[in-house]
Design a protein around this motif. Structure first.
Motif, PDB file in Angstrom:
ATOM      1  N   TYR A  16      -5.965 -44.231  21.973  1.00  0.00           N
ATOM      2  CA  TYR A  16      -6.464 -43.300  22.338  1.00  0.00           C
ATOM      3  C   TYR A  16      -8.028 -42.511  21.475  1.00  0.00           C
ATOM      4  O   TYR A  16      -8.758 -42.079  21.558  1.00  0.00           O
ATOM      5  CB  TYR A  16      -5.459 -41.699  22.066  1.00  0.00           C
ATOM      6  CG  TYR A  16      -4.200 -42.016  22.953  1.00  0.00           C
ATOM      7  CD1 TYR A  16      -4.235 -41.951  24.487  1.00  0.00           C
ATOM      8  CD2 TYR A  16      -2.956 -41.893  22.627  1.00  0.00           C
ATOM      9  CE1 TYR A  16      -3.397 -42.461  25.179  1.00  0.00           C
ATOM     10  CE2 TYR A  16      -1.780 -42.831  23.415  1.00  0.00           C
ATOM     11  CZ  TYR A  16      -2.032 -42.387  24.783  1.00  0.00           C
ATOM     12  OH  TYR A  16      -1.202 -42.348  25.939  1.00  0.00           O
ATOM     13  N   PHE A  63     -10.781 -44.538  23.052  1.00  0.00           N
ATOM     14  CA  PHE A  63     -10.755 -43.903  24.061  1.00  0.00           C
ATOM     15  C   PHE A  63     -12.182 -42.645  24.022  1.00  0.00           C
ATOM     16  O   PHE A  63     -12.783 -42.358  24.501  1.00  0.00           O
ATOM     17  CB  PHE A  63      -9.845 -43.616  24.817  1.00  0.00           C
ATOM     18  CG  PHE A  63      -9.518 -43.737  26.526  1.00  0.00           C
ATOM     19  CD1 PHE A  63     -10.795 -43.695  27.641  1.00  0.00           C
ATOM     20  CD2 PHE A  63      -9.668 -41.231  27.341  1.00  0.00           C
ATOM     21  CE1 PHE A  63     -10.703 -43.492  28.609  1.00  0.00           C
ATOM     22  CE2 PHE A  63      -9.872 -41.029  28.226  1.00  0.00           C
ATOM     23  CZ  PHE A  63     -10.492 -42.031  29.011  1.00  0.00           C
ATOM     24  N   THR A 107     -15.430 -41.571  25.254  1.00  0.00           N
ATOM     25  CA  THR A 107     -15.863 -39.978  26.200  1.00  0.00           C
ATOM     26  C   THR A 107     -16.410 -39.229  24.968  1.00  0.00           C
ATOM     27  O   THR A 107     -17.556 -38.929  25.963  1.00  0.00           O
ATOM     28  CB  THR A 107     -14.075 -39.550  25.791  1.00  0.00           C
ATOM     29  OG1 THR A 107     -13.398 -40.308  26.860  1.00  0.00           O
ATOM     30  CG2 THR A 107     -14.813 -37.987  26.952  1.00  0.00           C
ATOM     31  N   THR A 126     -11.135 -53.190  36.055  1.00  0.00           N
ATOM     32  CA  THR A 126     -11.112 -51.992  35.139  1.00  0.00           C
ATOM     33  C   THR A 126     -13.161 -52.238  35.461  1.00  0.00           C
ATOM     34  O   THR A 126     -13.459 -51.276  36.020  1.00  0.00           O
ATOM     35  CB  THR A 126     -10.448 -51.670  33.846  1.00  0.00           C
ATOM     36  OG1 THR A 126      -9.483 -52.028  34.195  1.00  0.00           O
ATOM     37  CG2 THR A 126     -11.442 -50.910  33.176  1.00  0.00           C
ATOM     38  N   LEU A 143     -15.089 -43.967  32.215  1.00  0.00           N
ATOM     39  CA  LEU A 143     -13.953 -43.671  31.942  1.00  0.00           C
ATOM     40  C   LEU A 143     -12.388 -43.154  32.730  1.00  0.00           C
ATOM     41  O   LEU A 143     -11.198 -44.339  32.315  1.00  0.00           O
ATOM     42  CB  LEU A 143     -14.465 -42.229  30.998  1.00  0.00           C
ATOM     43  CG  LEU A 143     -15.615 -41.875  29.797  1.00  0.00           C
ATOM     44  CD1 LEU A 143     -15.714 -40.478  29.942  1.00  0.00           C
ATOM     45  CD2 LEU A 143     -14.368 -42.082  29.344  1.00  0.00           C
ATOM     46  N   ALA A 185      -9.342 -45.124  31.810  1.00  0.00           N
ATOM     47  CA  ALA A 185      -8.209 -44.524  31.766  1.00  0.00           C
ATOM     48  C   ALA A 185      -6.864 -44.764  33.197  1.00  0.00           C
ATOM     49  O   ALA A 185      -6.094 -44.597  33.067  1.00  0.00           O
ATOM     50  CB  ALA A 185      -8.489 -42.682  32.547  1.00  0.00           C
TER      51      ALA A 185
END
Length: 150
Positions: free
Chosen positions: A3, A6, A10, A95, A142, A146
């Motif tokens: 997290y 990420f 972000t 991904t 992103l 996710a």
């Protein structure tokens, strides 16, 4: 991707997207240092090969398009592809593919909406607009990271 990583990605994408929307360019300081950070993270997590492959595979077509038609895709987008390709590569092949394909699709969708808006407002004076592709690239990466495979 954890997290914290990420969230940092972000934040980087948010700053890049805002800058691209406002100025229609992506500065070297943002694209370069961001890519450097992604590669540093990849080295730390022993996934450097996946990041390097993702970066090369995404940056190559962006660079080719920029060299063939510089007015259609800026150099900043090609440089951004290095960092985002590396980040998507960390999520695996599926991904990476989603991130690579969704970015241009998002930009094409935005451009289509702009064209339709012109059709339905013929009397309205609409200036010729460009579409900032950096935002679409960031969103695609992103969302792909996710998702379930990221």
């Amino acid at each position: 991707m954890p997290y914290i990583a990420f969230a940092v990605l972000t934040g980087w994408c948010a700053v890049l997207s805002l800058f691209d929307l406002r100025h229609r360019r992506l500065p070297n300081a943002l694209t370069g240092w961001g890519a450097f950070a992604v590669f540093g993270y990849a080295l730390f997590t022993t996934q450097f090969t996946a990041a390097a492959a993702g970066a090369a595979l995404l940056a190559a077509p962006y660079l080719a398009v920029h060299l063939v038609a510089p007015a259609s895709l800026g150099a900043g987008d090609a440089k951004l592809a290095v960092g985002l390709g590396a980040a998507a590569g960390l999520g695996g092949a599926q991904t990476w593919v989603w991130a690579a394909l969704a970015g241009p699709v998002f930009t094409a969708g935005i451009a289509s909406v702009m064209v339709v808006r012109r059709w339905f407002a013929p009397g309205m004076r609409v200036r010729r607009e460009t579409v900032a592709h950096g935002l679409s690239m960031c969103l695609a990466t992103l969302i792909a990271l996710a998702g379930p495979s990221g």
